[in-house]
Design a protein around this motif. Structure first.
Motif, PDB file in Angstrom:
ATOM      1  N   LEU A  61      -0.439  -9.328  -3.578  1.00  0.00           N
ATOM      2  CA  LEU A  61      -1.631  -8.742  -4.226  1.00  0.00           C
ATOM      3  C   LEU A  61      -2.288  -7.717  -3.300  1.00  0.00           C
ATOM      4  N   GLU A  62      -2.419  -8.082  -2.005  1.00  0.00           N
ATOM      5  CA  GLU A  62      -3.005  -7.127  -1.061  1.00  0.00           C
ATOM      6  C   GLU A  62      -2.138  -5.875  -0.964  1.00  0.00           C
ATOM      7  N   ALA A  63      -0.822  -6.056  -1.015  1.00  0.00           N
ATOM      8  CA  ALA A  63       0.084  -4.908  -0.957  1.00  0.00           C
ATOM      9  C   ALA A  63      -0.083  -4.031  -2.200  1.00  0.00           C
ATOM     10  N   PHE A  64      -0.274  -4.671  -3.365  1.00  0.00           N
ATOM     11  CA  PHE A  64      -0.509  -3.881  -4.583  1.00  0.00           C
ATOM     12  C   PHE A  64      -1.827  -3.104  -4.464  1.00  0.00           C
ATOM     13  N   ALA A  88       4.857 -18.777   3.998  1.00  0.00           N
ATOM     14  CA  ALA A  88       4.971 -18.007   2.745  1.00  0.00           C
ATOM     15  C   ALA A  88       4.484 -16.576   2.950  1.00  0.00           C
ATOM     16  N   ARG A  89       3.380 -16.440   3.688  1.00  0.00           N
ATOM     17  CA  ARG A  89       2.840 -15.102   3.952  1.00  0.00           C
ATOM     18  C   ARG A  89       3.803 -14.275   4.802  1.00  0.00           C
ATOM     19  N   ARG A  90       4.405 -14.941   5.802  1.00  0.00           N
ATOM     20  CA  ARG A  90       5.341 -14.235   6.685  1.00  0.00           C
ATOM     21  C   ARG A  90       6.546 -13.725   5.884  1.00  0.00           C
ATOM     22  N   ARG A  91       7.070 -14.603   5.027  1.00  0.00           N
ATOM     23  CA  ARG A  91       8.233 -14.225   4.207  1.00  0.00           C
ATOM     24  C   ARG A  91       7.890 -13.097   3.237  1.00  0.00           C
ATOM     25  N   ALA A  92       6.717 -13.193   2.632  1.00  0.00           N
ATOM     26  CA  ALA A  92       6.317 -12.153   1.675  1.00  0.00           C
ATOM     27  C   ALA A  92       6.161 -10.814   2.386  1.00  0.00           C
ATOM     28  N   ALA A  93       5.551 -10.842   3.567  1.00  0.00           N
ATOM     29  CA  ALA A  93       5.363  -9.604   4.339  1.00  0.00           C
ATOM     30  C   ALA A  93       6.715  -9.005   4.703  1.00  0.00           C
TER      31      ALA A  93
END
Ligand code: NAD
Ligand code: MG
Length: 389
Positions: A337-340, A380-385
């Motif tokens: 979401l932050e990336a969007f 989860a955050r690390r993987r998403a990043a």
């Protein structure tokens, strides 16, 4: 009368959409004559926080942003109001002796302070759905151990709370969460590929913070609410249904074994839910618009399209899989979401990234402690990043 009978309250996230509505409800329910404000917390907007603290005579004002400590201190100089900052400041706010706490910090940042308030036995008015999505049973157990009540503020869950007959528990078949469908309800999947933040944030019915507005457009908000409902009302995944209802007049429903469906209706105004959480088991007198059925004329319903809104499918997957999938769904989604919002990911990528991270972490067992929850969130955050590159 007076001082002795005032209720002590704190508002976490007082500068946000829910926080400002809560202060408005408090004013309408008697303000300083009825309530003693212990702690208010905000993040970047220290001027608003300071204004709120002075107006309510709060004992403590906390900015979550360490870098804004000096600015808040200056804004409150001479007021006698204590000031704190950062994660430790939020815990200080949570430890203040308020009997009722509005948990309205957005995102996982709200988890630690809300948990602290729950453990010391405060009644928790829960707007921050992320607490239940990430920590689920552990969070509910913390509230029960503390001895306070869990009062749902999310409008759907507040509606269910209003019509769920606890003495008919055995006869509850299902809950039906209503969803507005958001600004892209009728848009094709192809067109959804390149929508902008500006169009995604424009919610048709509710005025809310930026992140929850975009989550409504992707229906990740409804996904979080499905998991929230599971934990709040102790339901099985198959008992949780979603129906798109564009007018947002029915806020949600409970279906019983005799075929009856009980619904709570109202104008889309969060002050009704906040007021119910603040005055439960009584009802407050609130200056919200009254429903005009003749003007309304009709209520529409349609099944959610899980191809265009895969978040609904991901919520069901997370509930069925169990483990730490709720925390993983939420953590990965927040990063996407932050990336969007920053223009680094497309609208549809949010669900793709979340699903990929959920699949990658499907082996992690159910959390035994809050540290397990935070570890799953971090991973989860690390993987998403990583997937975002
Ligand atoms: P918002 O963005 O308007 O306000 C968020 C609040 O949290 C602000 O006070 C902000 O200062 C604070 N905050 C932001 N980042 C923080 C951080 N890192 N640490 C500590 N504090 C931080 O959001 P909102 O719309 O008021 O939503 C608040 C919560 O309530 C969310 O969890 C949302 O999902 C939930 N909720 C909101 C609505 C609504 O109508 N707005 C409805 C249902 C549920
Ligand atoms: Mg909601």
């Amino acid at each position: 009368e007076g001082i002795q009978s005032r209720r002590s309250i704190s508002i976490f996230g007082s500068t946000g959409s829910i926080g400002r509505n809560t202060l408005d409800v408090v004013r309408h329910m008697g303000g300083g004559d009825a309530f003693e404000v212990m702690a208010l917390t905000g993040n970047g907007s220290v001027d608003l926080l300071a204004t709120q603290a002075r107006a309510t005579g709060a004992r403590l004002a906390v900015t979550a942003d360490d870098g804004r400590y000096g600015a808040l201190k200056d804004a409150l100089s001479g007021s006698g109001i204590a000031v704190a900052a950062g994660p430790s400041g939020l815990i200080e706010a949570a430890e203040m002796d308020a009997g009722w706490v509005m948990a309205a910090i957005v995102g996982t940042a709200g988890l630690a302070p809300t948990l602290t308030a729950a453990r010391r036995g405060a009644d928790i008015a829960l707007a921050n759905k992320e607490c239940l999505v990430s920590a689920g049973d552990l969070f509910v157990a913390a509230v029960h151990a503390g001895g306070g009540r869990l009062l749902p503020v999310d409008s759907e869950h507040n509606a269910i709370f209003q019509v769920l007959e606890e003495n008919q528990r055995h006869a509850i078949e299902r809950v039906i969460l209503t969803a507005s469908g958001g600004p892209f309800r009728t848009m094709s999947r192809a067109d959804m590929a390149d929508v902008t933040v500006e169009t995604a944030r424009a919610h048709p019915n509710w005025s809310m913070g930026l992140k929850i507005s975009i989550d409504s457009a992707s229906m990740f908000n409804k996904a979080l609410e499905m998991i929230e409902a599971k934990h709040l009302f102790n339901l099985r995944p198959e008992q949780i249904e979603v129906i798109v209802h564009p007018q947002s007049v029915i806020h949600s429903m409970v279906g019983y074994a005799d075929g009856s469906v009980l619904a709570q209706l109202g104008c889309p105004d969060m002050r009704t839910a906040i007021g119910y959480a603040l005055s439960h088991p009584r009802r407050a007198n609130l200056p919200v618009d009254r429903l005009d059925f003749a003007r309304l004329a009709r209520l529409d319903f349609e099944a959610p399209d899980e191809d265009r809104f895969p978040a609904i499918r991901l919520a069901r997957l997370a509930m069925i899989r169990g483990g730490v999938q709720g925390a993983v769904l939420n953590g990965a989604k927040e990063v996407a979401l932050e990336a969007f919002i920053d223009g680094r990911a497309s609208f549809l990528a949010m669900a793709e990234i979340t699903e990929a991270v959920m699949d990658a972490l499907v082996h992690i067992p159910a959390p035994a402690t809050m540290d397990d929850v935070f570890a799953a969130d971090t991973e989860a955050r690390r993987r998403a990043a990583e997937l975002l590159g």
